[in-house]
Design an enzyme around this catalytic site. Structure first.
Site, PDB file in Angstrom:
ATOM      1  CG  PHE A 209     -11.468  -1.000   8.980  1.00  0.00           C
ATOM      2  CD1 PHE A 209     -11.274  -0.643   7.654  1.00  0.00           C
ATOM      3  CD2 PHE A 209     -10.766  -0.306   9.965  1.00  0.00           C
ATOM      4  CE1 PHE A 209     -10.414   0.401   7.293  1.00  0.00           C
ATOM      5  CE2 PHE A 209      -9.904   0.744   9.621  1.00  0.00           C
ATOM      6  CZ  PHE A 209      -9.730   1.087   8.292  1.00  0.00           C
TER       7      PHE A 209
ATOM      8  CE1 TYR B 129      -3.807  -2.054  -0.458  1.00  0.00           C
ATOM      9  CE2 TYR B 129      -2.863  -3.367   1.302  1.00  0.00           C
ATOM     10  CZ  TYR B 129      -3.767  -3.213   0.271  1.00  0.00           C
ATOM     11  OH  TYR B 129      -4.622  -4.229  -0.043  1.00  0.00           O
TER      12      TYR B 129
END
Ligand SMILES: CC(C)(COP(=O)(O)OP(=O)(O)OC[C@H]1O[C@@H](n2cnc3c(N)ncnc32)[C@H](O)[C@@H]1OP(=O)(O)O)[C@@H](O)C(=O)NCCC(=O)NCCS
Length: 403
Positions: free
Chosen positions: A403, A129
Site C-alpha cells: 500500500f 524510515y
C-alpha cells in the site's frame, strides 16, 4: 541571487478540495507513475479522518502524506487498528529541506492521538524510515522457478480441486478466501470492496506488458497471474493466497503445470514451503529478498500485550524512540503465550531502538542476529535466546497487500 524556499516559508495543513486536485500531479511525479483516477479515488477513501497533510508553497502543493485506517492481524490472530502511512511525496523542487520530516511529525502526532497501537508502511527506499522508528517487519522473497526442470517430490501431495478462472467473474469467492486468509495470518490487512473492484478492473495500464489477469481457484486458495513475453513465456504471479496446505500445493501444481512457460516468478513470504515440494529445491531460486512491511510501534504496552508468544520470558526492556516519544522502560513478563508489559523504573536488562522492536514484532527478524549486530543489547546474554523464542510466530507473517 535568489535562494531556494526554506521550510519556514512553507505552510503545513490538512488538504482542502483545491489541494486534492493538485495532489495527483505531485503523486504521479513523485512515483513516476500516474494512477488511474478510480485507483486514486479508492486510495483517498481509505484515508482515516483527518489522516492527510499537505505542505504548500504559496498555492502550490509541494508535499503530501496520509495514513489509511487498516485492520491488521498480529501473531495469535488478534486484529488491531494500524495506521497505514502512504501517498507520501515531496516535489523534486522542494526536497531535502525537511518537508517529509515536518509532515511525519504532524502525521504521527495525529496517529498517536487517535490511539493506533501500530503504524506501518511499505518503503520506496530502505534508508529513509529507520530514523522515524520504523523497522522492516516482513520480508518479500521472490522465487524464480525454471518450470521446465521443476519436478514434484514423491512426498508432495496431489489433492486436486483447482481450476482456471477469469478472476473478475469470481470476485466474491476470491474476497471470501482472502478474508479467511487475512484473519489467520500475521500481516493480513482487511481489504475493502473498493480495493477488490480496483484490482479486478484489470486495466491495461496496470499490466506492465503482461496479459490480462488469469486465476487458478481452489475452495481454500487462489493464485492470480499474468503471462509476459512473446517467444519465451514467463508467468508473473500477482497474488497467491492459500488458507490450507492442500490449497497451497494444488495451486502450486497448477502454476508449474503451464507447459509452454519457461519461468514462474512469485513474490512470496520468507518461509513459503514451496521449494520443499520439489525434488531439486535449487530450481526455485530466491532472486530477491527484501523488506516488505515496515512497522512502528506507537504504543509499546498495547502492542506487546495484543500478540501471543511462543515461550516464557521475564525481563526489563528499554526502548529508545528518537522521533516521537513512544519509547520507555518496560517490565515485560511473558507467560503461557501472553505478555504483561508495564512501565517501570527497574534497571533495564535489554535495550534496543524502537525500529528494532518493530522488526521483532511479527516474528520474522530475530533477537540473536540483531544482538550480534549490536542492535539489541543485553546485560546478560542468556536472556537473548529466550526472548528470541518468545517472539517467534507459529504462523509465518506475510503482508496482505502493498500500500
Ligand atoms: C522520500 C521523500 C519523501 C523525502 O522527502 P524530503 O522532504 O526530501 O525529506 P526530508 O528533507 O524531510 O528528509 C527527512 C530525513 O530523511 C532523510 N532522507 C530523505 N530522503 C532520503 C533518501 N532517499 N534516502 C535516505 N535518507 C533520506 C533526510 O536525510 C532526512 O534525515 P534527517 O531528518 O534525519 O536529517 C522524497 O524524496 C520523495 O518524494 N521521493 C519520491 C517518492 C517517495 O519515495 N516517497 C516515499 C514513499 S515510501
Amino acid at each position: 541571487m535568489s535562494t531556494s524556499t526554506t521550510l519556514d516559508q512553507l505552510v503545513l495543513r490538512s488538504p482542502t478540495d483545491a489541494d486534492w486536485a493538485q495532489t495527483t500531479l505531485l503523486h504521479g511525479v513523485s512515483f513516476g507513475h500516474f494512477e488511474h483516477a478510480d485507483t486514486y479515488a479508492v486510495a483517498r477513501d481509505l484515508i482515516a479522518d483527518d489522516g492527510a497533510v499537505v505542505v504548500c508553497d504559496d498555492d502550490a502543493v509541494v508535499g503530501m502524506a496520509a495514513y489509511f485506517d487498516f485492520a491488521f492481524t498480529v501473531p495469535g490472530g488478534a486484529v488491531v487498528p494500524m495506521a497505514g502511512v502512504s501517498m507520501v511525496g515531496v516535489a523534486p523542487t522542494h526536497r531535502r529541506r525537511g518537508v517529509l520530516r515536518a509532515m511525519y511529525v504532524e502525521l504521527h502526532r495525529r496517529i498517536a492521538e487517535a490511539g493506533y497501537p501500530l503504524a506501518g508502511l511499505t518503503a520506496s527506499e530502505g534508508g529513509i524510515y529507520g530514523r522515524f522508528g520504523y523497522g522492516p517487519a516482513t520480508m518479500e522473497r521472490v522465487l524464480t522457478i525454471d518450470r521446465r526442470f521443476a519436478k514434484f517430490h514423491s512426498d508432495a501431495p496431489d489433492p486436486g480441486g483447482a481450476r482456471i478462472i477469469r478472476p473478475a467473474e469470481h470476485g466474491d469467492a476470491l474476497a471470501a478466501i482472502y478474508e479467511r486468509w487475512r484473519r489467520q495470518t500475521p500481516g493480513g490487512i482487511r481489504r475493502v470492496q473498493g480495493l477488490w473492484d480496483d484490482l479486478l478492473a484489470d486495466r491495461e495500464d496496470d499490466r506492465d506488458g503482461g496479459t490480462e489477469l488469469v486465476g487458478i481457484l481452489h475452495e481454500d486458495g487462489y493464485v492470480l497471474y499474468r503471462v509476459c513475453g512473446t517467444e519465451t513465456l514467463k508467468v508473473r504471479v500477482e497474488e497467491f493466497k492459500a488458507v490450507t496446505t492442500d490449497a497451497h500445493v494444488a495451486l502450486t501444481r497448477g502454476l508449474l503445470g503451464l507447459d509452454l512457460v519457461e519461468t514462474v516468478e512469485l513474490g512470496t513470504y520468507a518461509r513459503d514451503p514451496l521449494p520443499y515440494l520439489l525434488t531439486d529445491s535449487r530450481v526455485a531460486r530466491t532472486t530477491k529478498y527484501e523488506d516488505d512491511l515496515w512497522l512502528r510501534i506507537m504504543d509499546v504496552p498495547a502492542a506487546l500485550e495484543t500478540r501471543i508468544y511462543q515461550a516464557d520470558v521475564s525481563t526489563v526492556i528499554e526502548v529508545s524512540d528518537q522521533f516521537a516519544g513512544s519509547g520507555g522502560r518496560f517490565a515485560l513478563d511473558i507467560r503461557n503465550g501472553r505478555a504483561r508489559c508495564r512501565p517501570t523504573d527497574a534497571p533495564p536488562q535489554v535495550s534496543m531502538d524502537l525500529d528494532v522492536l518493530g522488526s521483532l514484532y511479527l516474528g520474522v527478524h530475530q533477537v540473536v542476529p540483531l544482538a550480534l549486530a549490536n542492535r539489541v543489547r543485553a546485560t546478560d546474554s542468556m536472556v537473548l535466546p529466550r526472548l528470541q523464542a518468545a517472539f517467534l510466530s507459529d504462523v509465518p507473517a506475510h503482508l496482505g497487500f502493498p500500500f
